[in-house]
Design an enzyme around this catalytic site. Structure first.
Site, short mmCIF file in Angstrom:
data_model
loop_
_atom_site.label_atom_id
_atom_site.label_comp_id
_atom_site.label_asym_id
_atom_site.label_seq_id
_atom_site.Cartn_x
_atom_site.Cartn_y
_atom_site.Cartn_z
N ASN A 232 -3.47 6.01 -1.21
CA ASN A 232 -3.19 6.09 0.23
C ASN A 232 -2.51 7.40 0.64
O ASN A 232 -2.59 7.79 1.81
CB ASN A 232 -2.40 4.87 0.69
CG ASN A 232 -3.29 3.65 0.70
OD1 ASN A 232 -4.45 3.74 1.10
ND2 ASN A 232 -2.78 2.52 0.25
N SER B 204 0.82 -1.21 0.00
CA SER B 204 0.00 0.00 0.00
C SER B 204 0.85 1.26 0.00
O SER B 204 0.31 2.35 -0.20
CB SER B 204 -0.85 0.04 1.28
OG SER B 204 -1.71 -1.05 1.32
N HIS C 170 -1.30 -2.49 -7.09
CA HIS C 170 -2.01 -2.22 -5.83
C HIS C 170 -3.51 -2.35 -6.03
O HIS C 170 -4.15 -1.50 -6.65
CB HIS C 170 -1.63 -0.80 -5.36
CG HIS C 170 -2.25 -0.41 -4.06
ND1 HIS C 170 -2.76 0.84 -3.82
CD2 HIS C 170 -2.47 -1.13 -2.93
CE1 HIS C 170 -3.26 0.88 -2.59
NE2 HIS C 170 -3.09 -0.29 -2.03
N GLU D 232 -4.11 0.31 -8.95
CA GLU D 232 -3.04 1.30 -9.16
C GLU D 232 -1.81 0.55 -9.62
O GLU D 232 -1.41 -0.42 -8.96
CB GLU D 232 -2.69 1.96 -7.82
CG GLU D 232 -3.31 3.29 -7.56
CD GLU D 232 -2.80 3.90 -6.25
OE1 GLU D 232 -2.36 5.04 -6.29
OE2 GLU D 232 -2.88 3.25 -5.20
P1 NAD Z 1 -3.88 -9.31 6.38
O1 NAD Z 1 -3.40 -9.02 7.75
O2 NAD Z 1 -5.34 -9.60 6.16
O3 NAD Z 1 -3.09 -10.56 5.77
C1 NAD Z 1 -1.69 -10.66 5.76
C2 NAD Z 1 -1.34 -12.13 5.52
O4 NAD Z 1 0.06 -12.21 5.33
C3 NAD Z 1 -1.71 -13.04 6.71
O5 NAD Z 1 -2.50 -14.12 6.25
C4 NAD Z 1 -0.34 -13.50 7.21
O6 NAD Z 1 -0.38 -14.82 7.75
C5 NAD Z 1 0.48 -13.42 5.94
N1 NAD Z 1 1.92 -13.38 6.19
C6 NAD Z 1 2.59 -12.68 7.15
N2 NAD Z 1 3.91 -12.93 7.06
C7 NAD Z 1 4.07 -13.79 6.02
C8 NAD Z 1 5.19 -14.44 5.45
N3 NAD Z 1 6.42 -14.23 5.91
N4 NAD Z 1 4.99 -15.26 4.39
C9 NAD Z 1 3.74 -15.49 3.90
N5 NAD Z 1 2.64 -14.92 4.43
C10 NAD Z 1 2.81 -14.08 5.47
O7 NAD Z 1 -3.41 -8.07 5.47
P2 NAD Z 1 -4.04 -7.56 4.08
O8 NAD Z 1 -5.08 -6.53 4.39
O9 NAD Z 1 -4.38 -8.73 3.22
O10 NAD Z 1 -2.79 -6.78 3.47
C11 NAD Z 1 -1.81 -7.45 2.69
C12 NAD Z 1 -1.08 -6.45 1.83
O11 NAD Z 1 -2.03 -5.77 0.98
C13 NAD Z 1 -0.36 -5.36 2.62
O12 NAD Z 1 0.81 -5.01 1.95
C14 NAD Z 1 -1.36 -4.21 2.58
O13 NAD Z 1 -0.76 -2.96 2.75
C15 NAD Z 1 -1.91 -4.38 1.17
N6 NAD Z 1 -3.24 -3.77 0.95
C16 NAD Z 1 -4.20 -3.81 1.91
C17 NAD Z 1 -5.45 -3.24 1.66
C18 NAD Z 1 -6.55 -3.29 2.69
O14 NAD Z 1 -7.56 -2.60 2.54
N7 NAD Z 1 -6.43 -4.09 3.74
C19 NAD Z 1 -5.71 -2.66 0.40
C20 NAD Z 1 -4.71 -2.66 -0.57
C21 NAD Z 1 -3.47 -3.23 -0.29
#
Ligand code: NAD
Length: 290
Positions: free
Chosen positions: A189, A118, A139, A151
């Site tokens: 963001n 993000s 993204h 994005e």
């Molecule tokens: P989340 O907390 O729901 O999921 C993260 C996942 O990553 C978990 O299942 C965790 O077990 C896994 N993980 C952690 N360490 C790991 C590793 N070493 N190897 C493999 N898996 C691992 O988070 P999310 O909301 O899915 O966010 C994930 C990414 O997407 C982040 O970079 C976030 O910034 C980005 N993002 C989030 C949103 C949102 O609205 N939540 C929107 C766009 C982008």
């Protein structure tokens, strides 16, 4: 469209990327450190596809073939037949660097690499791999199957050929692409998180209650979700991580994360994904926690 896509991180975003890409016909290799996260991801994909079918967005007959295209596991050897791998794990640069390093040990030498970060510098993440020219920021928005935007962010070394392959992938999923230069938080963001942070400061300083702040922004500015509801939906840990990158990389005090946000994250109140954040999700109608 890529034929076989590795998705690393099966949380809110990773399972959504797997869902949308599998429906578009790609084979998916979904990896997470947590086996529970993988089981949960497949359950959520099945359930969301069921809802899409009941609303007529997809056909019932598409569900089982799409699910059959998704392989899950904790072993990076699953990436050996991927033509693209996208990292979508926790918003933490150290974790992402480790994942990318492990991924390139297993994926084909000519496969493309991506991240759903993000906020973190695409150029910096790419520079720590063996293929900065074949690396692109991709993204997605949450929830991925429903949100129409992707994005795309070029790192300094990303080639036109790589970039166009990611554009074709995003458009193949039916998404509209907005191109952002590689600066912290990109476009969405960079604009959204300061607003969410200000909403949290508004709560912290007692200007309004949770309900007043969200109602004011929904009815007063036509936002479909209030900023505190939206923060809970994104994940308060993710919001804090993004603000910390904006604050650190842009070195501007205006991005200082609100201490109240820090406190919620320290308490493990991360929003919808943990059942409690600015709202408590135990009952059907979420109630403010303060
Ligand atoms: P989340 O907390 O729901 O999921 C993260 C996942 O990553 C978990 O299942 C965790 O077990 C896994 N993980 C952690 N360490 C790991 C590793 N070493 N190897 C493999 N898996 C691992 O988070 P999310 O909301 O899915 O966010 C994930 C990414 O997407 C982040 O970079 C976030 O910034 C980005 N993002 C989030 C949103 C949102 O609205 N939540 C929107 C766009 C982008």
């Amino acid at each position: 469209m890529f034929k076989t896509i590795g998705v690393i991180g099966a949380g809110q975003m990773g399972h959504g990327i797997a869902h949308a890409s599998a429906l578009a016909g790609a084979n998916i290799r979904l990896i997470d450190v947590s086996p529970e996260a993988l089981t949960d991801a497949v359950d959520r994909i099945r359930s969301f596809m069921g809802k899409q079918a009941s609303r007529g967005v997809i056909k019932e007959a598409e569900i089982e073939p799409a699910l059959a295209r998704i392989k899950t596991g904790t072993d990076y050897a699953l990436l050996s037949d991927c033509d693209m791998v996208i990292e979508s794990a926790t918003e933490n640069e150290g974790i992402k660097r480790d994942i990318l390093k492990r991924a390139i040990e297993h994926m084909p030498a000519d496969a493309l690499l991506s991240t759903n970060t993000s906020s973190i510098s695409i150029t910096r993440l790419a520079a720590n791999t063996d293929r900065p020219d074949r690396f692109c920021g991709c993204h997605f928005m949450n929830p991925v199957p429903a949100m129409p935007l992707v994005e795309l962010i070029r790192g300094l070394a990303t080639t036109d050929e790589t970039f166009e392959k990611f554009r074709a992938y995003a458009e193949g999923l039916g998404k509209t692409v907005a191109v952002s230069e590689d600066f912290p938080g990109f476009i969405v963001n960079r604009i959204l998180l300061p607003m969410i942070n200000e909403a949290i400061y508004t709560l912290y300083e007692g200007v309004g209650t949770v309900t007043a702040i969200d109602t004011a922004m929904k009815l007063g500015t036509r936002h479909p979700l209030g900023p505190l509801e939206l923060a809970d939906f994104i994940g308060l840990d993710t919001c804090l991580a993004i603000l910390s990158v904006l604050h650190g990389d842009l070195a501007d005090a205006k991005y200082r994360p609100c201490p109240l946000l820090v406190k919620y994250v320290e308490a493990g109140w991360l929003g919808v994904k943990t059942g409690r954040g600015f709202y408590d999700y135990a009952e059907e109608t979420p109630r403010p926690t303060r």
